[in-house]
Design a protein around this motif. Structure first.
Motif, PDB file in Angstrom:
ATOM      1  N   ARG A   1      -2.459   4.844  -6.123  1.00  0.00           N
ATOM      2  CA  ARG A   1      -2.791   5.724  -7.241  1.00  0.00           C
ATOM      3  C   ARG A   1      -3.320   4.926  -8.433  1.00  0.00           C
ATOM      4  NH1 ARG A   1       1.831   7.886  -7.383  1.00  0.00           N
ATOM      5  NH2 ARG A   1       2.837   6.850  -9.135  1.00  0.00           N
ATOM      6  N   GLY A   2      -2.682   3.800  -8.721  1.00  0.00           N
ATOM      7  CA  GLY A   2      -3.122   2.977  -9.835  1.00  0.00           C
ATOM      8  C   GLY A   2      -4.510   2.399  -9.616  1.00  0.00           C
ATOM      9  N   ILE A   3      -4.760   1.935  -8.400  1.00  0.00           N
ATOM     10  CA  ILE A   3      -6.087   1.399  -8.082  1.00  0.00           C
ATOM     11  C   ILE A   3      -7.132   2.512  -8.188  1.00  0.00           C
ATOM     12  CG2 ILE A   3      -7.500   0.294  -6.308  1.00  0.00           C
ATOM     13  CD1 ILE A   3      -4.883  -0.946  -5.209  1.00  0.00           C
TER      14      ILE A   3
ATOM     15  N   PRO B   1       0.812  -1.229   0.000  1.00  0.00           N
ATOM     16  CA  PRO B   1       0.000   0.000   0.000  1.00  0.00           C
ATOM     17  C   PRO B   1       0.840   1.271   0.000  1.00  0.00           C
ATOM     18  CG  PRO B   1       0.053  -0.924   2.210  1.00  0.00           C
ATOM     19  CD  PRO B   1       0.787  -1.909   1.324  1.00  0.00           C
ATOM     20  N   ILE B   2       1.597   1.460  -1.059  1.00  0.00           N
ATOM     21  CA  ILE B   2       2.383   2.677  -1.244  1.00  0.00           C
ATOM     22  C   ILE B   2       1.659   3.548  -2.274  1.00  0.00           C
ATOM     23  CG2 ILE B   2       4.552   1.543  -0.640  1.00  0.00           C
ATOM     24  CD1 ILE B   2       5.214   1.438  -3.639  1.00  0.00           C
ATOM     25  N   PRO B   3       1.975   4.847  -2.347  1.00  0.00           N
ATOM     26  CA  PRO B   3       1.237   5.736  -3.257  1.00  0.00           C
ATOM     27  C   PRO B   3       1.172   5.255  -4.698  1.00  0.00           C
ATOM     28  CG  PRO B   3       2.495   7.056  -1.720  1.00  0.00           C
ATOM     29  CD  PRO B   3       2.893   5.614  -1.461  1.00  0.00           C
TER      30      PRO B   3
ATOM     31  N   ASP C   1      -2.613   8.525  -0.416  1.00  0.00           N
ATOM     32  CA  ASP C   1      -2.790   7.511   0.626  1.00  0.00           C
ATOM     33  C   ASP C   1      -4.262   7.349   0.973  1.00  0.00           C
ATOM     34  OD1 ASP C   1      -3.246   9.903   1.908  1.00  0.00           O
ATOM     35  OD2 ASP C   1      -1.836   9.560   3.553  1.00  0.00           O
ATOM     36  N   TRP C   2      -5.129   7.564   0.011  1.00  0.00           N
ATOM     37  CA  TRP C   2      -6.572   7.474   0.217  1.00  0.00           C
ATOM     38  C   TRP C   2      -7.233   6.817  -0.995  1.00  0.00           C
ATOM     39  CZ3 TRP C   2      -9.165  10.547  -3.449  1.00  0.00           C
ATOM     40  CH2 TRP C   2      -8.393  11.540  -4.069  1.00  0.00           C
ATOM     41  N   TYR C   3      -8.357   6.163  -0.722  1.00  0.00           N
ATOM     42  CA  TYR C   3      -9.130   5.514  -1.774  1.00  0.00           C
ATOM     43  C   TYR C   3     -10.149   6.481  -2.361  1.00  0.00           C
ATOM     44  CZ  TYR C   3      -7.755   0.611  -0.801  1.00  0.00           C
ATOM     45  OH  TYR C   3      -7.094  -0.586  -0.661  1.00  0.00           O
ATOM     46  N   VAL C   4     -10.306   6.415  -3.672  1.00  0.00           N
ATOM     47  CA  VAL C   4     -11.356   7.192  -4.318  1.00  0.00           C
ATOM     48  C   VAL C   4     -12.702   6.491  -4.124  1.00  0.00           C
ATOM     49  CG1 VAL C   4      -9.750   8.061  -6.059  1.00  0.00           C
ATOM     50  CG2 VAL C   4     -11.147   6.038  -6.573  1.00  0.00           C
TER      51      VAL C   4
END
Length: 380
Positions: free
Chosen positions: A185-187, A179-181, A365-368
């Motif tokens: 970011r890709g997810i 869980p790195i940026p 570091d957050w989910y959309v």
């Protein structure tokens, strides 16, 4: 291959390493100088170029894509370069020892190809100011250390668009490494593309805490199938996810290289990385005495990332939609994080008319919105 030289590297970084050497004759700041140039390399013989790989060259994923780039550089430059690579190098102390040995062996340009090699690269570079280092996916620089990264978020967005049109369950499974940026970011970009074509669809994420572990990747893929996923994606390095999708009669996206041969029916396309031009250009700069430390972050338009051929199972109108968005990304009139962008709690993180800038992406570091679950605390 000299057995003595092989044993030197194997002893330094563990018995899992293999060594080989070959000689054959929408932003405008994707390349920004961050420090003065290091001293030019005096080239009387072929430029010796070293590569440090995280996994095996046969992973058909991340490491394989870098080795394809190395081979492309050799084909382009012929006898101007002599390359060496060391595979299966763990991040941390092993990496420092291997990088240092490559420097001691006379390599004048060294590519370190994993995020966890960042601090070892910086440390070794301080001791070898006349050697050029290029670190992939990192953010630390020096006069003789540059960084490079593909805009993976562009191809992630496009594969998300396809997933939104191909799912029937509206549940997409995504296998993440750490869980790195870069991965988050890709997810996030994938989810943005997904919801652009199917606002009802959701992404379920499972983390395997490894870049390359075929067994864990397969186990995670099976768990996501059990949760109802009928399309799978990954930010890991093996073909296990595509292979499982083929067995289960569902769809999947490959990553790093074209993984179509592992799932004739399952494979929709792959988000591929193309390092050959970059490696060629940086080697030429070292040879010509024009090398400078740069921060390179290139996308589809610069030829560093792209999609492999799309499967004919994807309807023609969907392919046209994806290709149109691809052209917009190249032209800089679209962005994977065009606002408004909300996080999974509904908070607007990027307002309408704005985009998530590079600084925000590099620290993501957050989910959309549209991603279920939470981000684990463990970092690589």
């Amino acid at each position: 291959m000299e057995r003595r030289k092989f044993l030197k590297y194997a002893t330094l970084a563990g018995s899992g390493l293999a060594f080989a050497s070959c000689t054959q004759g929408r932003t405008s700041n994707s390349q920004s100088e961050v420090s003065p140039s290091a001293s030019p390399v005096a080239i009387a013989e072929p430029l010796k170029v070293g590569f440090v790989y995280l996994g095996p060259v046969g992973d058909f994923g991340w490491t394989y894509s870098h080795d394809l780039g190395r081979r492309e550089m050799e084909a382009n430059l012929q006898d101007k370069v002599k390359t060496t690579f060391v595979e299966n190098v763990n991040e941390g102390a092993d990496a420092e020892r291997v990088i240092r040995q490559l420097a001691l062996d006379g390599n004048k340009l060294i590519f370190t190809t994993s995020f966890g090699y960042m601090n070892p690269t910086i440390k070794v570079a301080k001791d070898f100011p006349n050697i050029f280092f290029e670190h992939c996916t990192g953010y630390k620089h020096a006069a003789n250390v540059g960084t490079y990264l593909g805009r993976f978020e562009e191809t992630r967005y496009l594969t998300g668009m396809i997933a939104g049109k191909m799912t029937k369950s509206n549940t997409i499974g995504f296998i993440g490494a750490y869980p790195i940026p870069e991965v988050i970011r890709g997810i996030g970009a994938f989810a943005q593309g997904l919801r652009a074509t199917n606002p009802q669809a959701k992404v379920r994420v499972l983390w395997v805490q490894s870049w390359y572990d075929p067994a864990k990747e397969r186990e995670a893929a099976q768990a996501l199938v059990n949760l109802g996923a009928d399309v799978l994606s990954q930010h890991t390095d093996s073909a296990s996810t595509v292979q499982l999708a083929e067995e289960k009669g569902i769809y999947a996206f490959g990553y790093n290289t074209d993984m179509s041969k592992f799932g004739a029916k399952a494979h929709l396309t792959s988000a591929i990385n193309k390092w050959g031009k970059f490696y060629t250009d940086r080697a030429l700069a070292a040879i010509n005495g024009t090398w400078k430390s740069q921060e390179v972050w290139d996308g589809i338009g610069q030829g560093m990332v792209d999609l492999s051929s799309m499967s004919q199972v994807i309807p023609g109108d969907v392919q046209q939609l994806v290709n149109a968005k691809r052209e917009e990304l190249i032209r800089g009139i679209a962005h994977p994080f065009d606002g408004p962008v909300k996080d999974q709690k509904g908070v607007v993180r990027v307002p309408k008319g704005k985009v998530l800038d590079d600084k925000g992406q590099l620290a993501m570091d957050w989910y959309v919105e549209g991603i279920e679950g939470s981000i684990p605390q463990e970092k690589s």
